[in-house]
Design a protein around this motif. Structure first.
Motif, PDB file in Angstrom:
ATOM      1  N   ILE A  61      29.799 -44.194  24.339  1.00 39.54           N
ATOM      2  CA  ILE A  61      28.567 -43.520  23.907  1.00 39.54           C
ATOM      3  C   ILE A  61      28.352 -42.248  24.718  1.00 39.54           C
ATOM      4  O   ILE A  61      28.002 -41.198  24.164  1.00 39.54           O
ATOM      5  CB  ILE A  61      27.361 -44.475  24.026  1.00 39.54           C
ATOM      6  CG1 ILE A  61      27.459 -45.575  22.984  1.00 39.54           C
ATOM      7  CG2 ILE A  61      26.038 -43.721  23.901  1.00 39.54           C
ATOM      8  CD1 ILE A  61      26.468 -46.703  23.173  1.00 39.54           C
ATOM      9  N   LEU A  62      28.564 -42.320  26.038  1.00 35.81           N
ATOM     10  CA  LEU A  62      28.395 -41.129  26.873  1.00 35.81           C
ATOM     11  C   LEU A  62      29.380 -40.025  26.501  1.00 35.81           C
ATOM     12  O   LEU A  62      29.006 -38.851  26.433  1.00 35.81           O
ATOM     13  CB  LEU A  62      28.561 -41.496  28.349  1.00 35.81           C
ATOM     14  CG  LEU A  62      27.400 -42.219  29.006  1.00 35.81           C
ATOM     15  CD1 LEU A  62      27.784 -42.659  30.408  1.00 35.81           C
ATOM     16  CD2 LEU A  62      26.183 -41.322  29.058  1.00 35.81           C
ATOM     17  N   ILE A  63      30.630 -40.397  26.272  1.00 38.04           N
ATOM     18  CA  ILE A  63      31.629 -39.384  25.889  1.00 38.04           C
ATOM     19  C   ILE A  63      31.255 -38.749  24.558  1.00 38.04           C
ATOM     20  O   ILE A  63      31.316 -37.527  24.395  1.00 38.04           O
ATOM     21  CB  ILE A  63      33.036 -40.011  25.835  1.00 38.04           C
ATOM     22  CG1 ILE A  63      33.495 -40.383  27.245  1.00 38.04           C
ATOM     23  CG2 ILE A  63      34.030 -39.068  25.178  1.00 38.04           C
ATOM     24  CD1 ILE A  63      34.755 -41.213  27.295  1.00 38.04           C
ATOM     25  N   THR A  64      30.829 -39.559  23.597  1.00 36.11           N
ATOM     26  CA  THR A  64      30.439 -39.037  22.286  1.00 36.11           C
ATOM     27  C   THR A  64      29.241 -38.102  22.400  1.00 36.11           C
ATOM     28  O   THR A  64      29.233 -37.022  21.796  1.00 36.11           O
ATOM     29  CB  THR A  64      30.105 -40.203  21.325  1.00 36.11           C
ATOM     30  OG1 THR A  64      31.245 -41.053  21.242  1.00 36.11           O
ATOM     31  CG2 THR A  64      29.751 -39.689  19.949  1.00 36.11           C
ATOM     32  N   CYS A  65      28.247 -38.492  23.181  1.00 34.66           N
ATOM     33  CA  CYS A  65      27.073 -37.626  23.358  1.00 34.66           C
ATOM     34  C   CYS A  65      27.448 -36.325  24.055  1.00 34.66           C
ATOM     35  O   CYS A  65      26.953 -35.254  23.690  1.00 34.66           O
ATOM     36  CB  CYS A  65      25.994 -38.349  24.154  1.00 34.66           C
ATOM     37  SG  CYS A  65      25.161 -39.640  23.240  1.00 34.66           S
ATOM     38  N   GLY A  66      28.320 -36.405  25.054  1.00 33.09           N
ATOM     39  CA  GLY A  66      28.763 -35.194  25.737  1.00 33.09           C
ATOM     40  C   GLY A  66      29.505 -34.250  24.812  1.00 33.09           C
ATOM     41  O   GLY A  66      29.308 -33.020  24.856  1.00 33.09           O
ATOM     42  N   LEU A  67      30.358 -34.792  23.955  1.00 35.14           N
ATOM     43  CA  LEU A  67      31.073 -33.943  22.994  1.00 35.14           C
ATOM     44  C   LEU A  67      30.119 -33.317  21.983  1.00 35.14           C
ATOM     45  O   LEU A  67      30.269 -32.144  21.627  1.00 35.14           O
ATOM     46  CB  LEU A  67      32.148 -34.765  22.271  1.00 35.14           C
ATOM     47  CG  LEU A  67      33.349 -35.170  23.123  1.00 35.14           C
ATOM     48  CD1 LEU A  67      34.236 -36.131  22.346  1.00 35.14           C
ATOM     49  CD2 LEU A  67      34.123 -33.945  23.565  1.00 35.14           C
ATOM     50  N   GLN A  68      29.129 -34.080  21.543  1.00 37.16           N
ATOM     51  CA  GLN A  68      28.149 -33.521  20.608  1.00 37.16           C
ATOM     52  C   GLN A  68      27.312 -32.437  21.278  1.00 37.16           C
ATOM     53  O   GLN A  68      26.968 -31.443  20.651  1.00 37.16           O
ATOM     54  CB  GLN A  68      27.243 -34.621  20.065  1.00 37.16           C
ATOM     55  CG  GLN A  68      27.925 -35.502  19.065  1.00 37.16           C
ATOM     56  CD  GLN A  68      27.020 -36.605  18.544  1.00 37.16           C
ATOM     57  OE1 GLN A  68      25.920 -36.816  19.055  1.00 37.16           O
ATOM     58  NE2 GLN A  68      27.491 -37.314  17.534  1.00 37.16           N
ATOM     59  N   MET A  69      26.982 -32.633  22.556  1.00 40.16           N
ATOM     60  CA  MET A  69      26.217 -31.619  23.271  1.00 40.16           C
ATOM     61  C   MET A  69      27.023 -30.327  23.393  1.00 40.16           C
ATOM     62  O   MET A  69      26.477 -29.230  23.241  1.00 40.16           O
ATOM     63  CB  MET A  69      25.832 -32.126  24.659  1.00 40.16           C
ATOM     64  CG  MET A  69      24.729 -33.163  24.640  1.00 40.16           C
ATOM     65  SD  MET A  69      24.486 -33.981  26.227  1.00 40.16           S
ATOM     66  CE  MET A  69      23.872 -32.644  27.225  1.00 40.16           C
ATOM     67  N   ARG A  70      28.312 -30.433  23.661  1.00 43.54           N
ATOM     68  CA  ARG A  70      29.145 -29.223  23.772  1.00 43.54           C
ATOM     69  C   ARG A  70      29.311 -28.541  22.420  1.00 43.54           C
ATOM     70  O   ARG A  70      29.335 -27.322  22.330  1.00 43.54           O
ATOM     71  CB  ARG A  70      30.504 -29.568  24.357  1.00 43.54           C
ATOM     72  CG  ARG A  70      30.410 -29.881  25.830  1.00 43.54           C
ATOM     73  CD  ARG A  70      31.714 -29.907  26.521  1.00 43.54           C
ATOM     74  NE  ARG A  70      32.441 -28.655  26.574  1.00 43.54           N
ATOM     75  CZ  ARG A  70      32.190 -27.662  27.429  1.00 43.54           C
ATOM     76  NH1 ARG A  70      31.190 -27.762  28.263  1.00 43.54           N
ATOM     77  NH2 ARG A  70      32.936 -26.591  27.443  1.00 43.54           N
ATOM     78  N   LYS A  71      29.425 -29.346  21.378  1.00 49.14           N
ATOM     79  CA  LYS A  71      29.607 -28.796  20.039  1.00 49.14           C
ATOM     80  C   LYS A  71      28.371 -28.011  19.595  1.00 49.14           C
ATOM     81  O   LYS A  71      28.470 -26.962  18.976  1.00 49.14           O
ATOM     82  CB  LYS A  71      29.887 -29.936  19.059  1.00 49.14           C
ATOM     83  CG  LYS A  71      30.260 -29.492  17.687  1.00 49.14           C
ATOM     84  CD  LYS A  71      30.620 -30.710  16.844  1.00 49.14           C
ATOM     85  CE  LYS A  71      31.014 -30.306  15.449  1.00 49.14           C
ATOM     86  NZ  LYS A  71      31.341 -31.469  14.625  1.00 49.14           N
ATOM     87  N   ARG A  72      27.199 -28.524  19.938  1.00 51.53           N
ATOM     88  CA  ARG A  72      25.952 -27.871  19.541  1.00 51.53           C
ATOM     89  C   ARG A  72      25.446 -26.888  20.577  1.00 51.53           C
ATOM     90  O   ARG A  72      24.378 -26.313  20.408  1.00 51.53           O
ATOM     91  CB  ARG A  72      24.890 -28.932  19.295  1.00 51.53           C
ATOM     92  CG  ARG A  72      25.223 -29.780  18.106  1.00 51.53           C
ATOM     93  CD  ARG A  72      24.099 -30.713  17.804  1.00 51.53           C
ATOM     94  NE  ARG A  72      24.483 -31.563  16.674  1.00 51.53           N
ATOM     95  CZ  ARG A  72      24.105 -32.808  16.530  1.00 51.53           C
ATOM     96  NH1 ARG A  72      23.313 -33.362  17.414  1.00 51.53           N
ATOM     97  NH2 ARG A  72      24.489 -33.509  15.495  1.00 51.53           N
TER      98      ARG A  72
END
Length: 86
Positions: A61-72
């Motif tokens: 979950i943390l990795i997914t949220c971090g990737l979404q934060m970088r994408k946006r």
């Protein structure tokens, strides 16, 4: 910066979950050495496996949220108070 820290925390959680899961044979052996049988042995084994899965899930979950934060591009665009450029 927040997204990188989130992803690093996720990787550490995944690594911790894998290490925790790799200790299952050790804990199972220690429970057997202590002559614990029946429900208690099953509960210890089950709790050990579920905690490992919890580590892995939280890390994913943390990795997914971090990737979404970088994408946006949430990076340093606005402060926690919602004010631009502070």
């Amino acid at each position: 910066m927040k997204s990188i820290l989130t992803m690093v925390s996720g990787v550490l959680c995944v690594a911790g979950g894998l290490l925790h899961g790799s200790g299952f044979p050790v804990i199972h052996g220690e429970v057997a050495k202590a002559n614990v049988t029946g429900d208690l042995a099953n509960i210890v084994d089950l709790a050990w496996v579920f905690m490992s899965m919890g580590f892995l899930t939280f890390g994913a979950i943390l990795i997914t949220c971090g990737l979404q934060m970088r994408k946006r591009n949430y990076g340093e665009r606005c402060s926690p108070g919602g004010q631009q450029g502070v």
